[in-house]
Motif scaffolding. Sequence first.
Motif, PDB file in Angstrom:
ATOM      1  N   VAL A  69      56.392  60.391  39.108  1.00 49.32           N
ATOM      2  CA  VAL A  69      56.761  59.345  38.154  1.00 49.32           C
ATOM      3  C   VAL A  69      55.998  59.532  36.847  1.00 49.32           C
ATOM      4  N   VAL A  70      56.721  59.472  35.739  1.00 46.07           N
ATOM      5  CA  VAL A  70      56.109  59.500  34.404  1.00 46.07           C
ATOM      6  C   VAL A  70      56.665  58.315  33.626  1.00 46.07           C
ATOM      7  N   ASP A  71      55.768  57.483  33.084  1.00 48.01           N
ATOM      8  CA  ASP A  71      56.225  56.322  32.328  1.00 48.01           C
ATOM      9  C   ASP A  71      55.107  55.790  31.449  1.00 48.01           C
ATOM     10  N   VAL A  72      55.491  54.960  30.490  1.00 45.39           N
ATOM     11  CA  VAL A  72      54.502  54.321  29.624  1.00 45.39           C
ATOM     12  C   VAL A  72      53.933  53.099  30.322  1.00 45.39           C
ATOM     13  N   ASP A  73      52.784  52.667  29.836  1.00 47.21           N
ATOM     14  CA  ASP A  73      52.141  51.457  30.350  1.00 47.21           C
ATOM     15  C   ASP A  73      51.775  50.591  29.152  1.00 47.21           C
ATOM     16  N   ASP A  74      52.577  49.572  28.882  1.00 44.52           N
ATOM     17  CA  ASP A  74      52.344  48.756  27.692  1.00 44.52           C
ATOM     18  C   ASP A  74      51.069  47.923  27.783  1.00 44.52           C
ATOM     19  N   THR A  75      50.546  47.721  28.989  1.00 43.07           N
ATOM     20  CA  THR A  75      49.286  46.975  29.086  1.00 43.07           C
ATOM     21  C   THR A  75      48.123  47.772  28.518  1.00 43.07           C
TER      22      THR A  75
ATOM     23  N   ARG B 212      58.033  47.022  31.418  1.00 46.57           N
ATOM     24  CA  ARG B 212      57.197  48.046  30.797  1.00 46.57           C
ATOM     25  C   ARG B 212      55.726  47.915  31.193  1.00 46.57           C
ATOM     26  N   MET B 213      55.444  47.055  32.157  1.00 48.70           N
ATOM     27  CA  MET B 213      54.099  46.941  32.711  1.00 48.70           C
ATOM     28  C   MET B 213      54.064  47.382  34.172  1.00 48.70           C
ATOM     29  N   VAL B 214      55.150  47.951  34.656  1.00 49.16           N
ATOM     30  CA  VAL B 214      55.302  48.218  36.082  1.00 49.16           C
ATOM     31  C   VAL B 214      54.308  49.241  36.620  1.00 49.16           C
ATOM     32  N   MET B 215      53.787  50.132  35.760  1.00 46.97           N
ATOM     33  CA  MET B 215      52.898  51.178  36.270  1.00 46.97           C
ATOM     34  C   MET B 215      51.607  50.613  36.847  1.00 46.97           C
ATOM     35  N   ASN B 216      51.238  49.400  36.458  1.00 52.48           N
ATOM     36  CA  ASN B 216      50.044  48.782  37.016  1.00 52.48           C
ATOM     37  C   ASN B 216      50.207  48.429  38.485  1.00 52.48           C
ATOM     38  N   ASP B 217      51.358  47.870  38.836  1.00 50.76           N
ATOM     39  CA  ASP B 217      51.524  47.456  40.232  1.00 50.76           C
ATOM     40  C   ASP B 217      52.418  48.389  41.037  1.00 50.76           C
ATOM     41  N   LEU B 218      52.852  49.517  40.427  1.00 56.92           N
ATOM     42  CA  LEU B 218      53.682  50.459  41.178  1.00 56.92           C
ATOM     43  C   LEU B 218      52.968  51.015  42.415  1.00 56.92           C
TER      44      LEU B 218
ATOM     45  N   ILE C  99      46.398  52.850  16.408  1.00 57.07           N
ATOM     46  CA  ILE C  99      47.047  52.326  17.604  1.00 57.07           C
ATOM     47  C   ILE C  99      47.024  53.407  18.677  1.00 57.07           C
ATOM     48  N   SER C 100      47.097  52.977  19.922  1.00 53.91           N
ATOM     49  CA  SER C 100      47.163  53.932  21.034  1.00 53.91           C
ATOM     50  C   SER C 100      47.906  53.301  22.204  1.00 53.91           C
ATOM     51  N   LEU C 101      48.465  54.165  23.038  1.00 53.48           N
ATOM     52  CA  LEU C 101      49.237  53.738  24.199  1.00 53.48           C
ATOM     53  C   LEU C 101      49.161  54.835  25.243  1.00 53.48           C
ATOM     54  N   ASN C 102      49.046  54.447  26.503  1.00 55.81           N
ATOM     55  CA  ASN C 102      48.912  55.434  27.572  1.00 55.81           C
ATOM     56  C   ASN C 102      50.254  55.819  28.173  1.00 55.81           C
ATOM     57  N   LEU C 103      50.375  57.102  28.454  1.00 57.62           N
ATOM     58  CA  LEU C 103      51.476  57.649  29.236  1.00 57.62           C
ATOM     59  C   LEU C 103      50.905  58.004  30.597  1.00 57.62           C
ATOM     60  N   GLU C 104      51.473  57.427  31.646  1.00 55.98           N
ATOM     61  CA  GLU C 104      50.920  57.631  32.994  1.00 55.98           C
ATOM     62  C   GLU C 104      51.776  58.567  33.821  1.00 55.98           C
ATOM     63  N   THR C 105      51.099  59.371  34.631  1.00 60.58           N
ATOM     64  CA  THR C 105      51.753  60.175  35.654  1.00 60.58           C
ATOM     65  C   THR C 105      51.220  59.729  37.010  1.00 60.58           C
ATOM     66  N   GLN C 106      52.117  59.367  37.896  1.00 60.49           N
ATOM     67  CA  GLN C 106      51.737  58.972  39.252  1.00 60.49           C
ATOM     68  C   GLN C 106      52.542  59.812  40.242  1.00 60.49           C
ATOM     69  N   VAL C 107      51.858  60.437  41.169  1.00 64.95           N
ATOM     70  CA  VAL C 107      52.507  61.295  42.166  1.00 64.95           C
ATOM     71  C   VAL C 107      52.267  60.691  43.548  1.00 64.95           C
ATOM     72  N   TYR C 108      53.348  60.523  44.282  1.00 65.00           N
ATOM     73  CA  TYR C 108      53.294  59.919  45.612  1.00 65.00           C
ATOM     74  C   TYR C 108      53.837  60.898  46.649  1.00 65.00           C
ATOM     75  N   ARG C 109      53.365  60.759  47.868  1.00 66.11           N
ATOM     76  CA  ARG C 109      53.886  61.561  48.982  1.00 66.11           C
ATOM     77  C   ARG C 109      54.308  60.630  50.110  1.00 66.11           C
ATOM     78  N   ILE C 110      55.412  60.985  50.743  1.00 63.44           N
ATOM     79  CA  ILE C 110      55.759  60.348  52.012  1.00 63.44           C
ATOM     80  C   ILE C 110      55.029  61.130  53.101  1.00 63.44           C
ATOM     81  N   PRO C 111      54.085  60.533  53.797  1.00 57.39           N
ATOM     82  CA  PRO C 111      53.343  61.286  54.816  1.00 57.39           C
ATOM     83  C   PRO C 111      54.279  61.888  55.854  1.00 57.39           C
TER      84      PRO C 111
END
Length: 481
Positions: free
Chosen positions: A355-361, A384-390, A462-474
């Motif tokens: 997953v790659v997405d912005v985090d407006d928080t 646009r705040m979903v990356m915090n609780d994803l 100004i600044s804003l973070n771009l997040e990368t989150q990688v998940y695995r199904i065990p």
Amino acid sequence: MDDVSGVEARWVSWSEAGEEILDLRRRVFMDELGWREERIHHGRDSDGLHLCALSGGRIVAAISAYVYEPGAPELAAMELPGVDGPTVEIGKRVELAAYRGRLISAQIGTSMLRQICESLQPSRFFLIVRVNDHRHLIERYARRNFTYHTEIGSGDDAIAVMKVEGGEALEEFYLKHRDLARESSRSGGIPVPSLVRFLVDSARGDLLAVERLGAENHYLELLSRRAEAPRLTAQGRLILAEQRPRLASAPLPPAPASLLDIGSGPGEYLAAVAKEGPLAGYRVRGVEPAAQLLARARANFPEYTFRQGTAYATGEEDASHDVITAHFLFVHLRSPDLALLEMHRILRPGGLLYVVDVDDTSFRGPKAIHRMIRTYDYRYAGDRMVMNDLPGRAAEFGFRLVRRSATTLRNTGGPEPVFGRDEIRLGRAEAWNLLSFVRSQRGLDEIVQEAEEHYLATGCEISLNLETQVYRIPSPQEDGR
């Protein structure tokens, strides 16, 4: 936020907890308010949705919701006209006296309304108020967007029916409760588990509004594709450069492997990233809901397979892919949980979700620009705040977070982007152009103009973070450890 430590929320079935909920209702409605026994029951309790707060393993607060399909006789009894989709009644909110004042039932009620909107997408909500007992509640519910509909009966049995229906009214209702739920979460409120997960586990997945939610496209509804194309092209080049080191270090499976990109749009980014070394030899496919973008992807990149589908219903086979990529997808979804359910279905055991997405928080900058972004986020049906609780959401659907990183985009660069460790410095014009999508939201002209004038006049950073989150199904072997 009042202290709610030790209190947990749980969706429960009536067969599991009905007697305990009835006991709670008797203690409050009968012992305190003097109601008759028949008033504590509801004709649809057995198949209602019941969200409870528990302390020390016992239920201390509960709220129930009842789902009616069009034409249900109960709706006619409430003098409610026909609507196309389901109607949801909210009722039987109850809380032990010792726990009042801690906003427990208010918190779980807000989360219930938010999750029902995100997973069932009803065409109407309604509730009833016992006129003689609780007339004062009519004004309180009106502040939550319910409008007075009618009064039925007389004497002690008189009830007022209040409702929320219609596109704009329902949308404002949803956005208000989503915002309240976010504020509760930020303030240390009670986490509420996924209604989507509960319905699927309870063999009631037929209630989920897969088709109705899939018909939405919040991103494209607001934007001119022609005006947006240059911004997307520039954004795609930037993200590809940012992602190269991330991909190189990601725990991707070796080829041959199958990759599905969900929300592939015109296909340009997928075609570019598929040429990167870590994905060499992969079988690459894309899924896109918008017919025009799908046609463009198929015409420009015939070497790849693109099919029409949504994040909630991809049309792919069970356990058919090793990797799913979702670039700038989750921020545009009303129901991330429903997408996670579908992604888990089509990934193989051991598969990755990238997953790659912005985090407006993460935005940092002056108040005028922060206000612009905050107002846009409040009015946008995506999140646009979903990356915090994803990570928490994904865990409920069997995903294990294995990699999380962030790149900060700053406007302190020159004509060409400067790439540093976890940082990209952009020119001021390019950085502002990345925020130009906010102009698409109706009613923000004055706020956007104020922010732009401040930006151009002050030379602010100004600044804003771009997040990368990688998940695995065990894999089964990992689960068995």
